[in-house]
Design a protein around this motif. Structure first.
Motif, PDB file in Angstrom:
ATOM      1  N   PHE A  86      23.715 -34.486 -43.920  1.00 28.91           N
ATOM      2  CA  PHE A  86      22.839 -35.336 -44.723  1.00 28.91           C
ATOM      3  C   PHE A  86      22.469 -36.543 -43.876  1.00 28.91           C
ATOM      4  N   ARG A  87      21.187 -36.784 -43.712  1.00 31.09           N
ATOM      5  CA  ARG A  87      20.783 -37.864 -42.825  1.00 31.09           C
ATOM      6  C   ARG A  87      20.065 -39.009 -43.518  1.00 31.09           C
ATOM      7  N   LEU A  88      19.145 -38.686 -44.385  1.00 33.77           N
ATOM      8  CA  LEU A  88      18.292 -39.744 -44.887  1.00 33.77           C
ATOM      9  C   LEU A  88      17.781 -39.343 -46.250  1.00 33.77           C
ATOM     10  N   MET A  89      17.679 -40.279 -47.132  1.00 35.58           N
ATOM     11  CA  MET A  89      17.158 -39.972 -48.450  1.00 35.58           C
ATOM     12  C   MET A  89      16.195 -41.068 -48.848  1.00 35.58           C
ATOM     13  N   THR A  90      15.075 -40.650 -49.382  1.00 37.65           N
ATOM     14  CA  THR A  90      14.124 -41.609 -49.926  1.00 37.65           C
ATOM     15  C   THR A  90      13.798 -41.186 -51.347  1.00 37.65           C
ATOM     16  N   SER A  91      13.438 -42.120 -52.152  1.00 36.99           N
ATOM     17  CA  SER A  91      13.044 -41.757 -53.515  1.00 36.99           C
ATOM     18  C   SER A  91      11.843 -42.600 -53.929  1.00 36.99           C
ATOM     19  N   THR A  92      10.995 -41.981 -54.722  1.00 37.84           N
ATOM     20  CA  THR A  92       9.835 -42.666 -55.264  1.00 37.84           C
ATOM     21  C   THR A  92       9.703 -42.303 -56.732  1.00 37.84           C
ATOM     22  N   PHE A  93       9.106 -43.179 -57.488  1.00 40.27           N
ATOM     23  CA  PHE A  93       8.867 -42.914 -58.900  1.00 40.27           C
ATOM     24  C   PHE A  93       7.415 -43.234 -59.177  1.00 40.27           C
ATOM     25  N   ALA A  94       6.660 -42.210 -59.569  1.00 39.37           N
ATOM     26  CA  ALA A  94       5.243 -42.405 -59.877  1.00 39.37           C
ATOM     27  C   ALA A  94       4.793 -41.341 -60.859  1.00 39.37           C
ATOM     28  N   ASP A  95       3.871 -41.687 -61.716  1.00 39.53           N
ATOM     29  CA  ASP A  95       3.303 -40.730 -62.680  1.00 39.53           C
ATOM     30  C   ASP A  95       4.389 -39.995 -63.464  1.00 39.53           C
ATOM     31  N   ASP A  96       5.372 -40.741 -63.930  1.00 38.61           N
ATOM     32  CA  ASP A  96       6.465 -40.181 -64.726  1.00 38.61           C
ATOM     33  C   ASP A  96       7.255 -39.106 -63.985  1.00 38.61           C
ATOM     34  N   GLN A  97       7.277 -39.179 -62.660  1.00 34.96           N
ATOM     35  CA  GLN A  97       8.024 -38.206 -61.872  1.00 34.96           C
ATOM     36  C   GLN A  97       8.793 -38.926 -60.781  1.00 34.96           C
ATOM     37  N   MET A  98      10.046 -38.537 -60.615  1.00 39.24           N
ATOM     38  CA  MET A  98      10.864 -39.082 -59.544  1.00 39.24           C
ATOM     39  C   MET A  98      10.949 -38.042 -58.440  1.00 39.24           C
ATOM     40  N   ASN A  99      10.679 -38.446 -57.212  1.00 37.45           N
ATOM     41  CA  ASN A  99      10.794 -37.564 -56.054  1.00 37.45           C
ATOM     42  C   ASN A  99      11.898 -38.081 -55.150  1.00 37.45           C
ATOM     43  N   ILE A 100      12.860 -37.225 -54.883  1.00 34.58           N
ATOM     44  CA  ILE A 100      13.969 -37.570 -54.001  1.00 34.58           C
ATOM     45  C   ILE A 100      13.863 -36.644 -52.800  1.00 34.58           C
ATOM     46  N   VAL A 101      13.706 -37.205 -51.611  1.00 36.72           N
ATOM     47  CA  VAL A 101      13.589 -36.398 -50.400  1.00 36.72           C
ATOM     48  C   VAL A 101      14.878 -36.532 -49.613  1.00 36.72           C
ATOM     49  N   ILE A 102      15.491 -35.392 -49.377  1.00 39.31           N
ATOM     50  CA  ILE A 102      16.761 -35.323 -48.671  1.00 39.31           C
ATOM     51  C   ILE A 102      16.494 -34.640 -47.337  1.00 39.31           C
ATOM     52  N   PHE A 103      16.845 -35.285 -46.237  1.00 35.90           N
ATOM     53  CA  PHE A 103      16.627 -34.706 -44.917  1.00 35.90           C
ATOM     54  C   PHE A 103      17.925 -34.104 -44.400  1.00 35.90           C
ATOM     55  N   SER A 104      17.809 -32.897 -43.864  1.00 32.60           N
ATOM     56  CA  SER A 104      18.936 -32.187 -43.278  1.00 32.60           C
ATOM     57  C   SER A 104      18.394 -31.356 -42.117  1.00 32.60           C
ATOM     58  N   PRO A 105      19.268 -30.706 -41.345  1.00 32.00           N
ATOM     59  CA  PRO A 105      18.782 -29.971 -40.177  1.00 32.00           C
ATOM     60  C   PRO A 105      17.739 -28.901 -40.490  1.00 32.00           C
ATOM     61  N   SER A 106      17.786 -28.335 -41.686  1.00 27.69           N
ATOM     62  CA  SER A 106      16.773 -27.342 -42.031  1.00 27.69           C
ATOM     63  C   SER A 106      16.617 -27.250 -43.541  1.00 27.69           C
ATOM     64  N   PHE A 107      15.409 -26.913 -43.966  1.00 28.72           N
ATOM     65  CA  PHE A 107      15.147 -26.685 -45.377  1.00 28.72           C
ATOM     66  C   PHE A 107      16.015 -25.531 -45.873  1.00 28.72           C
ATOM     67  N   ALA A 108      16.182 -24.515 -45.025  1.00 24.62           N
ATOM     68  CA  ALA A 108      16.983 -23.348 -45.392  1.00 24.62           C
ATOM     69  C   ALA A 108      18.436 -23.734 -45.697  1.00 24.62           C
ATOM     70  N   LYS A 109      18.923 -24.790 -45.070  1.00 24.72           N
ATOM     71  CA  LYS A 109      20.288 -25.252 -45.328  1.00 24.72           C
ATOM     72  C   LYS A 109      20.332 -26.243 -46.489  1.00 24.72           C
ATOM     73  N   GLY A 110      19.361 -27.137 -46.553  1.00 23.43           N
ATOM     74  CA  GLY A 110      19.367 -28.175 -47.580  1.00 23.43           C
ATOM     75  C   GLY A 110      18.978 -27.687 -48.962  1.00 23.43           C
ATOM     76  N   ALA A 111      17.971 -26.820 -49.041  1.00 19.93           N
ATOM     77  CA  ALA A 111      17.451 -26.382 -50.344  1.00 19.93           C
ATOM     78  C   ALA A 111      18.484 -25.669 -51.204  1.00 19.93           C
ATOM     79  N   PRO A 112      19.275 -24.717 -50.665  1.00 20.82           N
ATOM     80  CA  PRO A 112      20.266 -24.063 -51.525  1.00 20.82           C
ATOM     81  C   PRO A 112      21.318 -25.025 -52.086  1.00 20.82           C
ATOM     82  N   VAL A 113      21.691 -26.020 -51.288  1.00 15.66           N
ATOM     83  CA  VAL A 113      22.663 -27.016 -51.760  1.00 15.66           C
ATOM     84  C   VAL A 113      22.056 -27.814 -52.910  1.00 15.66           C
TER      85      VAL A 113
END
Length: 133
Positions: A86-113
């Motif tokens: 786990f390296r970096l996380m950002t979050s934004t809140f707009a239009d009644d939606q929260m977006n949390i972006v989690i950076f890891s070595p690969s989407f294939a590794k991060g997405a299942p978690v």
């Protein structure tokens, strides 16, 4: 986001250390290290090795302390599960939606978690997971 370094001299060893430093702290794939010399020459070097997993949570009008606590708990679980990856996380809140972006070595590794933890969360019916960068 921009980070500036001022170097008196730039040789291959120094450049390798700067790139290593940037990649160690984690930047997304597709990022660029721009070098400007005193004569106005610009060189862009690709840097970055991380891919982002975006967890979008439909908050609607009921974004309150309870929802915020659920989001916070989910983010902490993701951090613990990915550990050193786990390296970096950002979050934004707009239009009644929260977006949390989690950076890891690969989407294939991060997405299942993220998917597995979201499935156990009270937020699951509000979640969507996508790849960014």
């Amino acid at each position: 986001c921009a980070v500036s370094f001022v170097l008196d001299e730039l040789d291959e060893e120094t450049l390798a250390r700067v790139v290593g430093f940037i990649n160690y702290f984690g930047v997304p794939k597709g990022s660029v290290l721009r070098l400007d010399d005193s004569e106005g020459l610009e060189i862009d070097l690709p840097v970055g090795s991380l891919e982002g997993t975006c967890l979008s949570i439909e908050a609607g009008q009921d974004y309150d302390a309870a929802l915020e606590a659920d989001v916070s708990a989910l983010v902490q679980q993701v951090e613990q599960a990915l550990g050193e990856d786990f390296r970096l996380m950002t979050s934004t809140f707009a239009d009644d939606q929260m977006n949390i972006v989690i950076f890891s070595p690969s989407f294939a590794k991060g997405a299942p978690v993220v998917q597995a933890l979201a499935a156990d969360s009270p937020l699951f019916d509000r979640c969507e997971i996508n790849q960014v960068c």
